[in-house]
Design a protein around this motif. Structure first.
Motif, short mmCIF file in Angstrom:
data_model
loop_
_atom_site.label_atom_id
_atom_site.label_comp_id
_atom_site.label_asym_id
_atom_site.label_seq_id
_atom_site.Cartn_x
_atom_site.Cartn_y
_atom_site.Cartn_z
N VAL A 191 0.84 -1.20 0.00
CA VAL A 191 0.00 0.00 0.00
C VAL A 191 0.87 1.25 0.00
O VAL A 191 1.83 1.36 0.78
CB VAL A 191 -0.93 0.03 1.23
N GLY A 192 0.56 2.16 -0.88
CA GLY A 192 1.28 3.43 -0.95
C GLY A 192 0.34 4.60 -0.77
O GLY A 192 -0.88 4.48 -0.92
N LEU A 193 0.90 5.75 -0.43
CA LEU A 193 0.12 6.97 -0.25
C LEU A 193 0.91 8.14 -0.79
O LEU A 193 2.05 8.37 -0.39
CB LEU A 193 -0.19 7.20 1.23
N ASN A 194 0.33 8.85 -1.73
CA ASN A 194 0.92 10.09 -2.21
C ASN A 194 0.31 11.23 -1.39
O ASN A 194 -0.90 11.39 -1.34
CB ASN A 194 0.62 10.31 -3.70
N VAL A 195 1.17 12.00 -0.75
CA VAL A 195 0.67 13.07 0.11
C VAL A 195 1.52 14.31 -0.06
O VAL A 195 2.74 14.24 -0.23
CB VAL A 195 0.64 12.62 1.60
N PHE A 196 0.86 15.48 -0.06
CA PHE A 196 1.56 16.75 -0.18
C PHE A 196 0.74 17.83 0.52
O PHE A 196 -0.40 18.08 0.17
CB PHE A 196 1.81 17.12 -1.65
N PHE A 197 1.32 18.42 1.56
CA PHE A 197 0.66 19.48 2.30
C PHE A 197 -0.73 19.09 2.79
O PHE A 197 -1.67 19.89 2.75
CB PHE A 197 0.58 20.76 1.46
N GLY A 198 -0.89 17.84 3.23
CA GLY A 198 -2.16 17.40 3.77
C GLY A 198 -3.15 16.93 2.72
O GLY A 198 -4.26 16.52 3.06
N TYR A 199 -2.76 16.96 1.46
CA TYR A 199 -3.62 16.49 0.37
C TYR A 199 -3.08 15.16 -0.16
O TYR A 199 -1.89 14.86 -0.02
CB TYR A 199 -3.69 17.51 -0.77
N ASN A 240 -2.37 2.70 7.08
CA ASN A 240 -1.02 2.25 7.41
C ASN A 240 -0.20 1.97 6.14
O ASN A 240 0.20 0.83 5.85
CB ASN A 240 -1.04 0.99 8.28
N PRO A 241 0.09 3.01 5.36
CA PRO A 241 0.84 2.79 4.12
C PRO A 241 2.24 2.26 4.39
O PRO A 241 2.90 2.63 5.37
CB PRO A 241 0.89 4.21 3.51
N GLU A 242 2.67 1.38 3.50
CA GLU A 242 4.03 0.84 3.59
C GLU A 242 5.03 1.74 2.87
O GLU A 242 6.24 1.66 3.12
CB GLU A 242 4.06 -0.56 3.02
N TYR A 243 4.52 2.57 1.96
CA TYR A 243 5.35 3.55 1.26
C TYR A 243 4.59 4.87 1.18
O TYR A 243 3.37 4.88 0.98
CB TYR A 243 5.70 3.08 -0.15
N THR A 261 3.06 4.85 11.00
CA THR A 261 2.93 4.02 9.81
C THR A 261 4.19 3.21 9.55
O THR A 261 5.30 3.59 9.93
CB THR A 261 2.65 4.89 8.57
N THR A 262 4.00 2.12 8.84
CA THR A 262 5.13 1.30 8.44
C THR A 262 6.09 2.08 7.55
O THR A 262 7.31 1.92 7.63
CB THR A 262 4.63 0.04 7.69
N ALA A 263 5.54 2.94 6.72
CA ALA A 263 6.37 3.72 5.80
C ALA A 263 7.40 4.55 6.54
O ALA A 263 8.58 4.57 6.18
CB ALA A 263 5.48 4.61 4.94
#
Length: 366
Positions: A191-199, A240-243, A261-263
């Motif tokens: 599982v991944g998550l792209n995040v920038f400034f809360g978005y 809980n993103p891994e990346y 998070t695991t990331a």
């Protein structure tokens, strides 16, 4: 606090100003014949009388596309967000303190002006002023996939008289996507998550496809977040993103939720060049490659092998063409499917106006 909000909105302008997708070219052949008539995202039929020699790009993704198809010399004007491109500072900056500088664009006497949907959404009146001045303006709709980005590259090539280069670069993108998919066969996807400034980038975004093409599951999309939107800490903990994928101009997220998070605990933070990650243009493939290399190094090596094989095959095919006259005739009469306008995912016109205002505010401060 005001500066922090302004920076956040500036980032959003950079992201969404670049989100553009294919324009219909129903009457234009694959051989770049002119005059050509295209139907743009506004439903307007635009006639390009002859092969354009002077082109203005009002957003960075269109500029990047022109650079990538080897047509930078035809570009005479770019926005301030495209100045990262090599040699772009030698072009006229058509961004003003209050937005698109209409006078500057008109003064350049362009043959074609390439406009993204979000620029049009915020500045319909100024775009209309360009058209009223007799300029040829093509507005692009918003896209949500890497396939749409490849299609846009090919169609920009056709609109600007660079058919062969546009088609070649688009095919390179499609081959890279296919090779990544082959390299990742049977590989478990974290599982991944792209995040920038809360978005975060949710489903139906090209950034989501950048991630999934690189072998990650988009946790935000799986949590039913569509488009670009704010993400709360409870969802981060649950996901809980891994990346975690972060554009290079944004801070690495921190705080109790992210630190759990695991990331973060395993230092799986992938920082990607923002101009590759957040612009729907050819270098989006480079963003996928960065993520693939970090998350799946073995698959990345396999991908490199496949890329080398594809390049060898392409070289062989180019040196021994087998196209028949009949096939050439069929290609010459091919047309593009019509497309319809859609708004940028998760980015309303009101938000665009607010973001644009803060961008102007920052520009004045600088």
């Amino acid at each position: 606090m005001t500066q922090r909000i302004a920076v956040t909105l500036l980032v959003l302008v950079t992201v969404f100003a670049g989100v553009s997708a294919p324009v219909a070219a129903a009457d234009q052949t694959a051989q770049c014949s002119f005059p050509a008539t295209v139907t743009d995202a506004t439903g307007t039929e635009v006639t390009i009388s002859e092969d354009p020699e002077r082109i203005v790009t009002t957003n960075p993704s269109a500029a990047q596309t022109m650079w990538e198809i080897g047509a930078r010399d035809e570009v005479v004007g770019v926005s301030q967000f495209a100045l990262y491109l090599d040699g772009a500072n030698e072009k006229t900056n058509i961004s003003g303190s209050g937005g698109l500088n209409v006078e500057a664009v008109i003064g350049l006497e362009p043959d074609v002006v390439l406009v993204p949907n979000t620029t049009y959404t915020v500045e319909k009146e100024r775009v209309q002023q360009l058209r009223d001045a007799g300029l040829t303006v093509v507005v692009f709709e918003s896209g949500d996939s890497l396939d749409a980005v490849a299609d846009k590259v090919e169609r920009i090539g056709r609109i600007t008289g660079n058919c062969e280069a546009g088609a070649e670069r688009a095919d390179e993108m499609r081959t890279s996507i296919e090779n990544m998919e082959r390299a990742l066969e049977g590989v478990e996807r974290p599982v991944g998550l792209n995040v920038f400034f809360g978005y975060a980038a949710g489903g139906e975004t090209f950034i989501s496809e950048i991630m999934t093409t690189a072998g990650l599951r988009n946790g935000a999309a799986e949590a039913n977040l569509t488009g670009f939107g704010q993400i709360n800490e409870e969802l981060v903990v649950e996901m809980n993103p891994e990346y975690i994928v972060v554009p290079s101009h944004a801070p690495i997220p921190s705080g109790p939720a992210y630190n759990s998070t695991t990331a973060v605990q395993e230092d799986n933070i992938i920082v990607v060049d923002a101009n590759n990650l957040q612009q729907p243009a050819p270098r989006a493939i480079d963003a996928s490659e960065e993520i693939l290399k970090a998350a799946h190094p073995d698959a990345y090596e396999r991908y490199q092998e496949l890329q080398n094989q594809s390049e060898t095959t392409q070289t062989t095919t180019t040196s021994t063409p087998e196209t028949t006259a009949g096939e050439q005739d069929a290609t010459a009469t091919a047309t593009d499917p019509e497309t319809t306008e859609t708004s940028a995912p998760g980015f309303s016109a009101v938000a665009a106006v607010v973001a644009f205002a803060f961008t102007a505010f920052l520009a004045r401060r600088r």
